[in-house]
Enzyme design. Structure first.
Site, PDB file in Angstrom:
ATOM      1  N   ALA A  89       0.861  -1.327   0.164  1.00 34.21           N
ATOM      2  CA  ALA A  89      -0.001   0.001  -0.112  1.00 34.21           C
ATOM      3  C   ALA A  89       0.731   1.372  -0.081  1.00 34.21           C
ATOM      4  O   ALA A  89       0.421   2.334  -0.310  1.00 34.21           O
ATOM      5  CB  ALA A  89      -0.860   0.048   1.234  1.00 34.21           C
ATOM      6  N   ALA A  90       2.312   1.312   0.531  1.00 35.84           N
ATOM      7  CA  ALA A  90       2.796   2.523   0.612  1.00 35.84           C
ATOM      8  C   ALA A  90       3.173   3.037  -0.892  1.00 35.84           C
ATOM      9  O   ALA A  90       3.181   2.192  -1.664  1.00 35.84           O
ATOM     10  CB  ALA A  90       4.327   2.309   1.370  1.00 35.84           C
ATOM     11  N   PRO A  91       3.129   4.537  -0.946  1.00 32.90           N
ATOM     12  CA  PRO A  91       2.921   5.608   0.007  1.00 32.90           C
ATOM     13  C   PRO A  91       1.465   5.819   0.441  1.00 32.90           C
ATOM     14  O   PRO A  91       1.221   6.716   1.592  1.00 32.90           O
ATOM     15  CB  PRO A  91       3.661   6.676  -0.307  1.00 32.90           C
ATOM     16  N   GLY A  92       0.734   5.460  -0.340  1.00 33.74           N
ATOM     17  CA  GLY A  92      -0.704   5.456   0.175  1.00 33.74           C
ATOM     18  C   GLY A  92      -1.734   6.201  -0.798  1.00 33.74           C
ATOM     19  O   GLY A  92      -2.990   6.124  -0.453  1.00 33.74           O
ATOM     20  N   GLY A  93      -1.261   6.452  -2.087  1.00 33.31           N
ATOM     21  CA  GLY A  93      -2.208   6.891  -2.960  1.00 33.31           C
ATOM     22  C   GLY A  93      -3.446   6.135  -3.353  1.00 33.31           C
ATOM     23  O   GLY A  93      -4.538   6.544  -3.368  1.00 33.31           O
ATOM     24  N   LYS A  94      -3.217   4.697  -3.786  1.00 34.71           N
ATOM     25  CA  LYS A  94      -4.389   4.023  -4.112  1.00 34.71           C
ATOM     26  C   LYS A  94      -5.218   3.466  -2.757  1.00 34.71           C
ATOM     27  O   LYS A  94      -6.457   3.409  -2.905  1.00 34.71           O
ATOM     28  CB  LYS A  94      -3.564   2.871  -4.640  1.00 34.71           C
ATOM     29  N   GLU A 109       1.920  -2.557   4.260  1.00 36.21           N
ATOM     30  CA  GLU A 109       3.409  -2.423   3.736  1.00 36.21           C
ATOM     31  C   GLU A 109       4.212  -3.133   4.669  1.00 36.21           C
ATOM     32  O   GLU A 109       4.618  -2.925   5.753  1.00 36.21           O
ATOM     33  CB  GLU A 109       3.659  -0.946   3.745  1.00 36.21           C
ATOM     34  N   ASP A 126      -0.700  -3.756  -6.015  1.00 38.32           N
ATOM     35  CA  ASP A 126       0.027  -2.795  -6.749  1.00 38.32           C
ATOM     36  C   ASP A 126       1.580  -3.121  -6.637  1.00 38.32           C
ATOM     37  O   ASP A 126       2.048  -2.655  -5.531  1.00 38.32           O
ATOM     38  CB  ASP A 126      -0.213  -1.468  -6.478  1.00 38.32           C
ATOM     39  N   CYS A 143       3.874  -0.521 -12.458  1.00 38.45           N
ATOM     40  CA  CYS A 143       4.224   0.709 -12.928  1.00 38.45           C
ATOM     41  C   CYS A 143       5.426   0.368 -14.056  1.00 38.45           C
ATOM     42  O   CYS A 143       6.478   1.212 -14.055  1.00 38.45           O
ATOM     43  CB  CYS A 143       4.666   1.806 -12.197  1.00 38.45           C
TER      44      CYS A 143
END
Length: 446
Positions: A108-113, A131, A176, A229
């Protein structure tokens, strides 16, 4: 700018004509974006001067004007928006989390999603964000706090351990996955220096393990989105194809997303059926960086599994008294205490013993010598409080507050400080002085 060997690799995949378009995209300015936080809407009539066109695949997403610095605006500190690269908004949108569900963001880091999933869930249900790296997990927890998210459980565990604790438990899971970062070459210099063919192979192997753990935690009929990505077929189509061959109860679910390009099954050996329904986000075909996403559906038989839940704690009397003084009703949840620190955890919070927990829902505050000190997280969650000191968002008082300086005011005791109507933190008034309670680690340098 590009690492040695990468251009030749992409030329082989794309062919001369499309490779020329792909290469030309690196000469264009990079697109930056932000996503508004529905929990903290802007005051009536207010707008952000650095926003331009909306991101097509995210209703709350906007492109940011070139050269602007939205991270310096006080409303960023207040959690009114999250700075996020536009293509990175696609995976959480494809997961389509719903209020009341159990949702896991596994990497999950840094937390955007994570914060994007939280917006979709509207404060209802259980959002577990994990994370494995402790420092990155701290950044994740800080962003959860800043955006005022009340129903998130922040963990720092290995995916395999979580799979043992939560078999068949989650309605939706986002993976992700850590990757070689080829889509971030323009954004992160480290992605360029760290890239190699060996890194690609290492990432693909790790991604297979993470995805297998995620599959164990998904409830029958649940949805799982895998994203990276990177452009590498080994980490994208290759990982998904190998997963589908090993997990016949899963399939790639076709989703309507006209902004994205189809995946490329022809770039790998033995592609699994349906692989063409996954997505590639190309920087020469849309306004954003490189990404890959596949929506997977479980067709397994059975029902969602449950686990033991956390037993409610007894809030200290001083904490309960303070919460009663708030005019805004608290979210649904169960009280949980770690030593002298109190949280209001989501209603379905699983038993936390044996897990590395960084945040268990909404942090309420800490009991200090029989006195309750409200948490910064509580201030950011609140919209109103009986005693408030409001200053213009662009005024000198807010700038001074963010530097940790004292302010002047007639309020006494705990007071919610707001910047143009948006909660920013606590001050404590006495004798015409508002003592600054903004956390030292968040204060801005002069």
């Amino acid at each position: 700018m590009l690492p040695q060997g990468f251009p030749e690799r992409m030329l082989h995949l794309l062919g001369e004509a499309e490779f020329a378009e792909f290469l030309a995209s690196y000469e264009r300015p990079r697109s930056a974006g932000l996503r508004l936080n529905p929990r903290k809407p802007l005051p009536d009539g207010a707008s952000l001067p650095f926003c331009e066109a909306q991101v097509p695949w995210e209703p709350n997403g906007y492109y940011v004007c070139e050269g602007s610095r939205p991270g310096l605006h006080p409303w960023h500190d207040a959690g009114a928006y999250y700075l996020q690269e536009p293509s990175a908004m696609a995976p959480a949108r494809l997961l389509d989390a719903q209020p009341g569900e159990r949702v896991l963001d596994l990497c999950a880091a840094p937390g955007g999603k994570t914060t994007q999933l939280a917006a979709a869930m509207q404060g209802r249900g259980l959002l577990v964000c994990n994370e494995i790296h402790p420092r990155r997990a701290q950044v994740l927890a800080s962003n959860i706090e800043r955006l005022g998210i009340p129903n998130a459980l922040v963990l720092s565990e290995h995916p395999a351990k979580l799979a043992q604790r939560f078999p068949g438990y989650f309605d939706r899971i986002l993976v992700d996955a850590p990757c070689s970062g080829e889509g971030m070459f323009r954004k992160e210099e480290a992605a360029v220096t760290d890239w190699s063919e060996a890194t690609v192979a290492m990432c693909a192997a790790r991604q297979q393990e993470i995805l297998a753990s995620a599959a164990e935690m998904l409830a029958p009929g649940g949805r799982l989105v895998y994203s990276t990505c990177t452009f590498s077929p080994e980490e994208n189509e290759g990982v998904i194809s190998a997963f589908l061959h090993a997990h016949p109860a899963f399939s790639v679910e076709p989703v309507e997303a006209p902004w994205f390009s189809p995946a490329r099954p022809d770039w790998i050996d033995d592609p699994a059926p349906g692989l063409e329904h996954a997505f590639r986000l190309w920087p020469h075909r849309l306004r954003g960086e490189g990404h890959f996403a596949a929506v997977l559906r479980s067709h397994a038989d059975g029902a969602r599994q449950d686990v033991p839940t956390e037993r409610p704690a007894q809030l200290p009397a001083a904490a309960a008294d303070f919460l009663r003084s708030c005019t805004q009703p608290m979210p649904d949840g169960v009280p949980v205490c770690f030593g002298s620190v109190c949280y209001l955890a989501p209603t379905e919070t699983p038993a936390l013993s044996g897990l590395r927990v960084l945040r268990a829902g909404l942090e309420l505050g800490e009991l200090r010598r029989d006195r309750f000190s409200p948490a910064h997280a509580l201030a950011l969650w609140l919209h109103t409080y009986p005693q408030t000191a409001d200053f213009p968002a662009g005024g000198p008082e807010i700038a001074a507050y963010l530097r940790g300086e004292t302010l002047h005011g007639t309020q006494r005791g705990w007071t919610l400080l707001t910047a143009g109507g948006l909660s920013l933190g606590w001050v404590r008034g006495a004798d015409g002085i508002l003592k600054n309670q903004y956390p030292k680690g968040l204060r801005r340098l002069r």
